[in-house]
Write an enzyme that holds these catalytic residues in place. Structure first.
Site, PDB file in Angstrom:
ATOM      1  N   ASP A 107       2.732   9.835  -0.567  1.00  0.00           N
ATOM      2  CA  ASP A 107       4.285   9.670   0.318  1.00  0.00           C
ATOM      3  C   ASP A 107       5.710  10.870  -0.444  1.00  0.00           C
ATOM      4  O   ASP A 107       5.481  10.473  -2.070  1.00  0.00           O
ATOM      5  CB  ASP A 107       4.587   8.197   0.628  1.00  0.00           C
ATOM      6  CG  ASP A 107       3.968   8.000   1.862  1.00  0.00           C
ATOM      7  OD1 ASP A 107       2.635   8.402   2.375  1.00  0.00           O
ATOM      8  OD2 ASP A 107       3.704   6.746   1.676  1.00  0.00           O
TER       9      ASP A 107
HETATM   10  N1  URA Z   1      -0.132   3.780   0.144  1.00  0.00           N
HETATM   11  C1  URA Z   1       1.343   4.023   0.597  1.00  0.00           C
HETATM   12  O1  URA Z   1       1.769   3.781   1.442  1.00  0.00           O
HETATM   13  N2  URA Z   1       1.978   5.663  -0.188  1.00  0.00           N
HETATM   14  C2  URA Z   1       1.345   6.379  -0.848  1.00  0.00           C
HETATM   15  O2  URA Z   1       2.148   7.399  -1.515  1.00  0.00           O
HETATM   16  C3  URA Z   1       0.186   5.746  -1.773  1.00  0.00           C
HETATM   17  C4  URA Z   1      -0.054   5.202  -0.735  1.00  0.00           C
END
Ligand code: URA
Length: 243
Positions: A107
């Site tokens: 993310d």
């Molecule tokens: N899980 C999440 O919620 N975000 C990420 O970036 C990776 C795994």
């Protein structure tokens, strides 16, 4: 005659994107072979004879396979295109003549270990759900999860679209006044999975960092920096996880 290869594999080997992304582009009609658009999967080409174009540009296989481990800072996207034009992780890895793409996603606000590669086989191996590649995350959760909540996280919780998270390993690293540091080891790679899981049991994620992936650890690599993986490291991953 040279060996025929699938069009999407050839494209991935040229460093355009992951095999699956290439399949999408093929179906969308963005790829031509010897002047004709090929919108069907399953097409094979001869890399020595056929001319493959992506969005009009001739593709040539990358000279060498390179994989780097980046310590992703917050505030960077990992998708090839972003509608808001935000900074992209690819801007952090500049190797002349080499085009790398991220292996899977993190993310925008997630930090930590992200591989970038032009090795289509490695990308395929590490992103295919059937291979159960371990991903280790350190999450700071708001509040203090109960033993029941931790148990639920381990056995699987309901995610968006009626999906359930796969069995995971969850352990408390540190307990603060208002928050708890929790390590998650997941064996699948759904979007926003840790955030969704934690939210589902009532302890939202405040910060998230990936510390391990496919047996690699971030170690003391500084945020925004990257290290090129050695040939042996890549081979080790391939040997370990190849089905
Ligand atoms: N899980 C999440 O919620 N975000 C990420 O970036 C990776 C795994």
């Amino acid at each position: 005659m040279a060996e025929q290869v699938r069009l999407q594999k050839f494209m991935a080997d040229c460093g355009v994107g992951s095999r699956r992304k290439c399949e999408e582009w093929i179906v969308q009609g963005q790829v031509s072979v010897n002047g004709g658009v090929v919108a069907e999967l399953g097409t094979k080409i001869d890399p020595d004879r056929d001319e493959v174009r992506f969005r009009g540009k001739v593709l040539r296989p990358a000279a060498g396979k390179i994989t780097v481990m980046l310590h992703k800072p917050a505030g960077y996207v990992t998708t090839v295109r972003d509608q808001f034009n935000r900074p992209n992780v690819c801007e952090l890895v500049r190797i002349p003549g080499v085009r790398l793409y991220p292996v899977g996603r993190l993310d925008y606000q997630t930090t930590g270990l992200l591989l970038l590669t032009n090795d289509g086989d490695l990308d395929y191996l590490l992103t295919h759900p059937k291979n159960h590649i371990p991903r280790v995350y350190e999450a700071v959760l708001r509040g203090h999860p109960t033993a029941d909540a931790l148990q639920e996280l381990e056995s699987g919780v309901k995610l968006a679209k009626g999906k359930k998270s796969a069995p995971a390993v969850v352990r408390i690293l540190k307990s603060g006044t208002n928050a708890t540091h929790v390590e998650f080891t997941l064996y699948e790679g759904r979007n926003h999975e840790v955030r969704q899981m934690a939210q589902a049991v009532g302890y939202p994620v405040l910060r998230l960092k990936r510390t391990g992936f496919a047996g690699l650890s971030l170690g003391n690599l500084q945020e925004g920096h990257y290290a090129v993986l050695k040939q042996e490291q890549v081979e080790d991953i391939k040997n370990r996880y190849q089905p």
